[in-house]
Structures are given as C-alpha cells and as structure tokens.
Design an enzyme around this catalytic site. Sequence first.
Site, short mmCIF file in Angstrom:
data_model
loop_
_atom_site.label_atom_id
_atom_site.label_comp_id
_atom_site.label_asym_id
_atom_site.label_seq_id
_atom_site.Cartn_x
_atom_site.Cartn_y
_atom_site.Cartn_z
N HIS A 119 5.73 7.80 4.23
CA HIS A 119 4.76 7.95 3.13
C HIS A 119 3.50 8.58 3.74
O HIS A 119 3.19 8.34 4.91
CB HIS A 119 4.46 6.54 2.61
CG HIS A 119 3.61 6.47 1.38
ND1 HIS A 119 2.25 6.66 1.40
CD2 HIS A 119 3.93 6.19 0.09
CE1 HIS A 119 1.77 6.51 0.17
NE2 HIS A 119 2.77 6.22 -0.64
N ASP A 196 5.15 0.05 8.89
CA ASP A 196 4.65 0.12 7.53
C ASP A 196 5.60 -0.72 6.67
O ASP A 196 6.71 -0.29 6.33
CB ASP A 196 4.63 1.59 7.08
CG ASP A 196 4.25 1.74 5.61
OD1 ASP A 196 4.08 0.71 4.93
OD2 ASP A 196 4.12 2.89 5.16
N GLN A 199 6.91 -1.37 1.51
CA GLN A 199 8.08 -1.58 0.65
C GLN A 199 8.95 -2.72 1.18
O GLN A 199 9.48 -3.51 0.42
CB GLN A 199 8.94 -0.30 0.59
CG GLN A 199 8.23 0.89 -0.05
CD GLN A 199 7.97 0.72 -1.54
OE1 GLN A 199 8.62 -0.06 -2.22
NE2 GLN A 199 7.00 1.45 -2.06
N LYS A 222 2.31 -4.41 -4.52
CA LYS A 222 3.76 -4.13 -4.58
C LYS A 222 4.55 -5.44 -4.48
O LYS A 222 5.71 -5.51 -4.88
CB LYS A 222 4.16 -3.19 -3.45
CG LYS A 222 3.56 -1.79 -3.61
CD LYS A 222 4.09 -0.86 -2.57
CE LYS A 222 3.26 0.39 -2.42
NZ LYS A 222 3.44 1.34 -3.52
N CYS A 358 4.52 10.83 -2.67
CA CYS A 358 3.63 10.73 -1.50
C CYS A 358 4.38 10.94 -0.20
O CYS A 358 4.09 10.28 0.81
CB CYS A 358 2.90 9.37 -1.47
SG CYS A 358 1.90 9.07 -2.90
C1 PLP Z 1 6.10 3.04 2.27
C2 PLP Z 1 4.70 2.99 1.77
N1 PLP Z 1 3.69 2.93 2.64
C3 PLP Z 1 2.41 2.89 2.25
C4 PLP Z 1 2.07 2.89 0.92
C5 PLP Z 1 0.64 2.84 0.53
O1 PLP Z 1 0.34 1.67 -0.16
P1 PLP Z 1 -1.05 1.51 -0.93
O2 PLP Z 1 -1.17 2.70 -1.85
O3 PLP Z 1 -0.91 0.25 -1.67
O4 PLP Z 1 -2.12 1.47 0.09
C6 PLP Z 1 3.09 2.97 -0.04
C7 PLP Z 1 2.77 3.04 -1.47
O5 PLP Z 1 3.52 3.58 -2.25
C8 PLP Z 1 4.44 3.00 0.40
O6 PLP Z 1 5.45 3.06 -0.48
#
Ligand code: PLP
Length: 400
Positions: A119, A196, A199, A222, A358
């Site tokens: 992402h 990360d 998810q 999430k 993203c």
């Molecule tokens: C795999 C992953 N990492 C990071 C993020 C970023 O999360 P946030 O927008 O809540 O900071 C997302 C959000 O879609 C994600 O799916």
Amino acid sequence: MLMSPWRSDFPALAILEAQGQTYLDSAATAQKPQALIDALTGYYTCGTANVHRAQHQPAERATRAFEDARIKVAQWLNAACPTEIVFTRGATEALNLLAYGLEPLIEADDEIVVSALEHHANLLPWQQLAKRRNAKLLVLPLNDRGVIDMEAAASLIGPRTRLLAVSQLSNVLGVWQPLAELLPLAKAQGALTVVDGAQGVVHGRHDMQSLACDFYVLSSHKLYGPEGVGALYGRGESLLKLRHWQFGGEMVRVADFHHAEFHAAPLGFEAGTPPIGAVIGLGATLDYLSRLDAAAVSGHEEALHMRLLAGLAVRKGVRLLGEPRLALASFTVDGVHHGDLAHLLTEQGIAIRSGTHCAQPLMSALKVDGAIRVSLGLYNDGTDLERFFSALDQALELLQ
Ligand SMILES: Cc1ncc(COP(=O)(O)O)c(C=O)c1O
C-alpha cells in the site's frame, strides 16, 4: 443461508440495508459495533478531560480509560508490555513515525527493502526516506499467486539491508505473506523489520512475541474501531532506536528556550492531545471482539470468502488478481472497464471499491490500470453476496 450471528451488533448494517445499500468495502473501513458507540457516548456524556496532564477527577478518569485501552491493545497483540504500544492517528502516521524515527540509522547506499504489493502507506515513507539519505529502495517481487517470492527475497536481502518493511496481508491480493520465513532473512543481516498489519490485524489474532518483528502497525477503523487512531507496536529495545519526530506538549520531560529532553516511548511519541475518545472507543471495540468466538468468526469469514470466489469463478471473463485466500477479492473483467462496472454496481446499491487501491506500483506490475475489490467483514452474510452477484450479472449484461 450463511447468516452472520454478529450482524445485529452493528446497527449501521440495518440502516444501510433500509437505504438499499450492501456494504462490501470493509477493507477500506469497517462498520462499528454498538459496544463502541456506547463507549463513545459514555465518554462524551460523562465529561471529557485531557489525559496525562491535570490532577482533577475527570482527567484522572480519562487517563485511566486511555491507559486501559493501551493495555487492551497490548493484550490483543500479546505485546510483552503496554509501554510497547504507541498510539498514533492511524497506520499511515505510524509508518511515517518510523520512517522519520529511524532516519539517523540509514546511511548512503544502505538498502531499504519493501515488497511489490505494498500500500502507498508502506511504500512512500520508505521511498522518501531513501531519497533523503541517498539510500537504495529494493523491491521484492511476487510470484503468480501474489506471494513474495522467497528465492528472490533471499538474494535481495543482504549485508547492506538496514530495514525490511512488508505487509502481512495485502489490501489488494488478500493473501498472507510468508513473514515467518521472511523476517529471519532480514534479522540474519542485522536489519530492522516493520510489518504493516493494517489488513492482517482484522483477521485472527497475531502474537507479537512469536511474530518477532521489530515494529507492527495497525489502524483502528479497519478493526471495527473509530477513525483517527492507530497503534504502533515496537519491541522494547527497538523503540529505543527511534528518534523523536513530533514535538510539543506532554512528550517533553524538561524544556527551556534552547534545549529540551524528551520522554521515552510511548509518551515521547504521542505529542499533543491524543484522540482520547477514539482510543477509549478502540479499547471498547477490542473488548467486544474479545468476547466473540474467534473460531466461529474465522469459519464464517472463510465460508463467505469461498462463496465469493466460487461466484466469481463462474462469471465469464472475470480474472482475479493473484490467488486471494481470505477477506477480499480484487478482479477485472475482460473487455470491461472497472470504472464502468463500479458505476453500475454503485447504481444498484453495491458498496465496493474500484481503482488502484492505493497500490499504483502493484497495479502496474500486474499490468492493469485498476480493479474492482469486494471485501468482507464479520457482519456480512450470504444475502450480501447474492445481492452483489445479481447486481454484477445485470451490470455485465449491459457491458459485455
Ligand atoms: C495494507 C494497508 N496498509 C496501510 C493502510 C493505511 O491505513 P490508514 O489509511 O488507516 O492509515 C491501509 C489502508 O487501506 C492498508 O490497507
């Protein structure tokens, strides 16, 4: 019928249904349980106060609730100690905190390793750090199933690797990454590891002490919790390596006009007034999730996911991205633009995502300009999928 026994715990689902909306976008953000709404109402109606500052009773109560939430997050992740949990505004902020906090450890020609499925939140902070330090950003390729290629990883992770940052579960491909094999490759080179978990944290419990990463990040929204709050888990000794990055109230121990000394983690990395209500709400959400039968939740999610894949498999021209194993499926349809399909699904009340999710570099690597993503929460049931497939069939009849 594949009913979710937890659906009625999420009041928005009934309201959305009455509005003709079928919510299949939980990987973007999840609906909220009544337990969270009650906790927020309780906090805001019983008197708010700032935390860690005043000695009066409302402040003491707020601070206690805030620190209780830290303990709950630590327990959820099986961290060794609550002080290993730093509250941030989300996963994105936690990753930026790391990229600034670890900056002094990165020198010219050092290597930072990410994967091709990241992402933007777990790519751009490292890309920009590499630029600031004249370091190199290396990208681990994927195999056809959407899993990091371990042979390539073994050859790319080497003595110049200072940091490995990878997703546990891709927001596009829906497949667990081989962290148990990958993280030791980086450790063997003395590199720091960042996972990360934005998810991954939503599906099952993950034990930080056995995962053995240095840092793990998550977003509350999430995980059925409020927006505006996330958490950074850092192993005790790894947190000591971070340089302070945001400055202001409550993160400082002593200050004069020309000099200041800062608290260690977690408070030293929580500058300014934190999202107090949201943190307390996250704690209440974790209490709610802890009360659910974890095996029943994952069994339900698995059954839904299999039904989703089975339905997609019999539709003409549908191509999955990778081989999704849980939570979501991203797909394209031959000869149909994902934007047109999304438009027709939206018109029929189906809340899915379309676009690059993203993850533009991943989309380029997969040679697609976007995809439809259907993602599931524990509150979805078989009728949500029936409505989705019937809308999909109608849309494809028009478009194909
Ligand atoms: C795999 C992953 N990492 C990071 C993020 C970023 O999360 P946030 O927008 O809540 O900071 C997302 C959000 O879609 C994600 O799916």
